[in-house]
Design a protein around this motif. Structure first.
Motif, PDB file in Angstrom:
ATOM      1  N   TRP A 112       0.819  -1.200   0.000  1.00  0.00           N
ATOM      2  CA  TRP A 112       0.000   0.000   0.000  1.00  0.00           C
ATOM      3  C   TRP A 112       0.858   1.255   0.000  1.00  0.00           C
ATOM      4  O   TRP A 112       1.909   1.317   0.633  1.00  0.00           O
ATOM      5  N   LEU A 118      -6.901  12.830  -3.823  1.00  0.00           N
ATOM      6  CA  LEU A 118      -6.854  12.277  -5.174  1.00  0.00           C
ATOM      7  C   LEU A 118      -5.679  12.856  -5.951  1.00  0.00           C
ATOM      8  O   LEU A 118      -5.046  12.153  -6.739  1.00  0.00           O
ATOM      9  N   ALA A 121      -2.681  10.987  -4.991  1.00  0.00           N
ATOM     10  CA  ALA A 121      -2.720   9.660  -5.594  1.00  0.00           C
ATOM     11  C   ALA A 121      -2.276   9.716  -7.052  1.00  0.00           C
ATOM     12  O   ALA A 121      -1.494   8.877  -7.514  1.00  0.00           O
ATOM     13  N   LEU A 125       1.379   7.885  -9.303  1.00  0.00           N
ATOM     14  CA  LEU A 125       1.329   6.901 -10.385  1.00  0.00           C
ATOM     15  C   LEU A 125       2.584   6.884 -11.258  1.00  0.00           C
ATOM     16  O   LEU A 125       3.087   5.799 -11.582  1.00  0.00           O
ATOM     17  N   VAL A 133      -4.168   1.098 -14.963  1.00  0.00           N
ATOM     18  CA  VAL A 133      -4.607   1.467 -13.618  1.00  0.00           C
ATOM     19  C   VAL A 133      -6.088   1.150 -13.436  1.00  0.00           C
ATOM     20  O   VAL A 133      -6.920   1.510 -14.279  1.00  0.00           O
ATOM     21  N   LEU A 135      -9.038   2.251 -11.373  1.00  0.00           N
ATOM     22  CA  LEU A 135      -9.368   3.430 -10.583  1.00  0.00           C
ATOM     23  C   LEU A 135     -10.769   3.262  -9.996  1.00  0.00           C
ATOM     24  O   LEU A 135     -11.766   3.237 -10.734  1.00  0.00           O
ATOM     25  N   THR A 137     -12.247   5.198  -7.365  1.00  0.00           N
ATOM     26  CA  THR A 137     -12.429   6.313  -6.443  1.00  0.00           C
ATOM     27  C   THR A 137     -13.768   7.015  -6.639  1.00  0.00           C
ATOM     28  O   THR A 137     -13.991   8.094  -6.090  1.00  0.00           O
ATOM     29  N   VAL A 196      -6.007   1.968  -7.551  1.00  0.00           N
ATOM     30  CA  VAL A 196      -6.175   3.208  -6.799  1.00  0.00           C
ATOM     31  C   VAL A 196      -7.572   3.195  -6.188  1.00  0.00           C
ATOM     32  O   VAL A 196      -8.562   3.006  -6.908  1.00  0.00           O
ATOM     33  N   THR A 197      -7.659   3.393  -4.878  1.00  0.00           N
ATOM     34  CA  THR A 197      -8.949   3.352  -4.205  1.00  0.00           C
ATOM     35  C   THR A 197      -8.974   4.321  -3.043  1.00  0.00           C
ATOM     36  O   THR A 197      -7.939   4.707  -2.511  1.00  0.00           O
ATOM     37  N   LYS A 198     -10.169   4.698  -2.630  1.00  0.00           N
ATOM     38  CA  LYS A 198     -10.351   5.441  -1.391  1.00  0.00           C
ATOM     39  C   LYS A 198     -10.542   4.444  -0.251  1.00  0.00           C
ATOM     40  O   LYS A 198     -11.053   3.340  -0.453  1.00  0.00           O
ATOM     41  N   ILE A 220      -2.685   2.225  -4.216  1.00  0.00           N
ATOM     42  CA  ILE A 220      -2.678   3.576  -3.659  1.00  0.00           C
ATOM     43  C   ILE A 220      -3.991   3.770  -2.919  1.00  0.00           C
ATOM     44  O   ILE A 220      -5.073   3.665  -3.513  1.00  0.00           O
ATOM     45  N   VAL A 222      -6.283   6.268  -0.709  1.00  0.00           N
ATOM     46  CA  VAL A 222      -6.523   7.654  -0.316  1.00  0.00           C
ATOM     47  C   VAL A 222      -7.146   7.661   1.079  1.00  0.00           C
ATOM     48  O   VAL A 222      -8.195   7.041   1.306  1.00  0.00           O
TER      49      VAL A 222
END
Length: 255
Positions: A112, A118, A121, A125, A133, A135, A137, A196-198, A220, A222
């Protein structure tokens, strides 16, 4: 007693269901939805859709509709709504409780990378040499990734994205819960090398993290914004329902 639930989440729906039994005991429940997701489904109690016009508008609504208790059960990243709820509750003199599902925790094998926004993030990259990717989010805020012209993005959201998107983007509209088998196949089929996530938390969308861990992919994450200082927080709908029942002794016992 009138309870206003700022909702739109699974936890908000569950809280409304738990409180539905109290209708006969003199409990009125209103579910407030921002209206950002189409076809939200029927909820127990009354439903209103749309914004209030900031903290001042929400405070006026609380007074006009004689709200006794306010529960903010919005998404963990709905920071503006939570700030407005705290300000409005203080102005109107209405007790406020925040219902937030717990965030995700690292497990052994996770790779992680934390990001505070964002924009942070997106800035990570290139350092990860991301080519493809995944994504996840949400459909809003994609403008932070729009300047990145080299990576290819798979964007998954409940509804189609709004605003600027990266030039090389494929959109997948889908709604959780997602299965581990499905997430494994999605990563394999699209040859994803970065997720990539929250930090939304919850089980419905967590399988992607397990799939990424198994594949050794960097993720990644957030970080979620903090709850305003001094506002009480509970982690599950049952505790929120008990908070309401403590203020309204006529309700059936909620376990």
């Amino acid at each position: 007693m009138h309870v206003l639930i700022l909702g739109g989440t699974t936890e908000a729906r569950r809280l409304a269901e738990l409180l539905a039994a109290g209708h006969s005991a003199g409990l009125r429940v209103t579910n407030s939805l921002a209206g950002r997701v189409s076809a939200p489904g029927t909820l127990p109690g009354e439903t209103r859709v749309g914004g209030f016009g900031g903290a001042g508008g929400l405070a006026a609504w609380l007074r006009e509709h004689a709200v006794d208790l306010l529960v903010d059960a919005t998404h963990p990243f709905a920071a503006a709504i939570t700030r407005n709820a705290a300000d409005a509750a203080a102005t109107a003199g209405v007790p406020l409780l925040v219902l937030r599902r717990p965030g995700w925790r690292r497990a052994e094998g996770d790779v992680w990378h934390d990001a505070g926004s964002l924009a942070e993030a997106a800035a990570l990259l290139p350092d990860l040499a991301a080519r493809r990717v995944f994504l996840t989010t949400g459909r809003m805020g994609l403008a932070a990734f729009a300047p990145l012209t080299d990576p290819w993005f798979l964007v998954r959201s409940v509804d189609a994205p709004e605003g600027p998107c990266p030039p090389r983007t494929e959109v997948l509209t889908d709604r959780g819960p997602f299965t581990l088998a499905g997430e494994r196949e999605l990563l394999r089929r699209h040859r994803i090398d970065v997720l990539v996530t929250k930090d939304s938390g919850g089980a419905a969308t967590a399988p992607k993290l397990t799939a990424a861990r198994e594949a050794g992919l960097p993720v990644i994450v957030v970080r979620r914004p903090p709850v305003p200082e001094g506002v009480p927080v509970v982690a599950d709908p049952e505790r929120a329902a008990r908070w309401v029942s403590e203020a309204h002794p006529g309700l059936p016992e909620i376990r």
